[in-house]
Each structure stands twice: as structure tokens, then as C-alpha cells.
Design an enzyme around this catalytic site. Structure first.
Site, mmCIF file in Angstrom:
data_model
loop_
_atom_site.group_PDB
_atom_site.id
_atom_site.type_symbol
_atom_site.label_atom_id
_atom_site.label_comp_id
_atom_site.label_asym_id
_atom_site.label_seq_id
_atom_site.Cartn_x
_atom_site.Cartn_y
_atom_site.Cartn_z
ATOM 1 N N GLY A 1 -34.476 8.236 -2.973
ATOM 2 C CA GLY A 1 -35.580 9.136 -3.283
ATOM 3 C C GLY A 1 -36.685 9.005 -2.254
ATOM 4 N N HIS A 2 -37.181 10.134 -1.778
ATOM 5 C CA HIS A 2 -38.258 10.131 -0.783
ATOM 6 C C HIS A 2 -39.581 9.699 -1.419
ATOM 7 C CE1 HIS A 2 -35.494 12.885 1.337
ATOM 8 N NE2 HIS A 2 -36.141 12.536 2.422
#
Length: 84
Positions: free
Chosen positions: A56-57
């Protein structure tokens, strides 16, 4: 009391307009290691394989839709947090 206000751009060149209207693409982007970190401090893609976690960014790629170089920078593994 001082107030912060946005400034309007009074003139533009065609190069500026092309930069603003051109959209960056997530197509063919791959996560990569942060080479500025010592190897023993780096995340690696294989850490996520078969772990049950996705990458996940922290700074989402979608927040940089107009600049391909900035969007590329969001795919560095130091910008990733494990997520289920």
C-alpha cells in the site's frame, strides 16, 4: 492578520500547458528498492510474495496524476506499507 491566498497565473506557455494537461500513467509501473538505503534496511519485493499482505502506498500514486516522474517516485518500496 495575514491571510494566505492562491496566486493566479497571468501567463502561460504551451510547454506549461502540456505539462498540466498530460496525465501520468500507472501502466507498466513496478515497485523498486530504495538504493540510497543500506541493503539490510531495504524492503524488497520478495518480502511481500505469499505473505498475505499487499503493498500500500503511503503517498498514493493517484495524488501525482500530472507528473510521470513524481508518480514513479511513489513506487519506491520505502513509500510502501503492508496492508491486507
Amino acid at each position: 492578520m495575514e491571510r494566505l491566498t492562491g496566486q493566479k497565473k497571468t501567463s502561460s506557455s504551451s510547454e506549461d500547458d502540456a505539462t498540466i494537461t498530460a496525465a501520468a500513467s500507472r501502466k507498466n509501473k513496478r515497485f523498486y528498492e530504495e538504493t540510497a538505503l543500506p541493503p539490510h534496511h531495504r524492503s524488497r519485493n520478495h518480502h511481500y510474495r505469499h505473505s498475505g499482505y499487499d503493498r500500500g502506498h503511503l503517498a498514493p500514486a493517484a495524488d501525482f496524476p500530472f507528473n510521470d516522474e513524481e508518480m514513479d517516485d511513489t513506487f519506491v518500496l520505502s513509500n510502501i506499507s503492508p496492508q491486507r
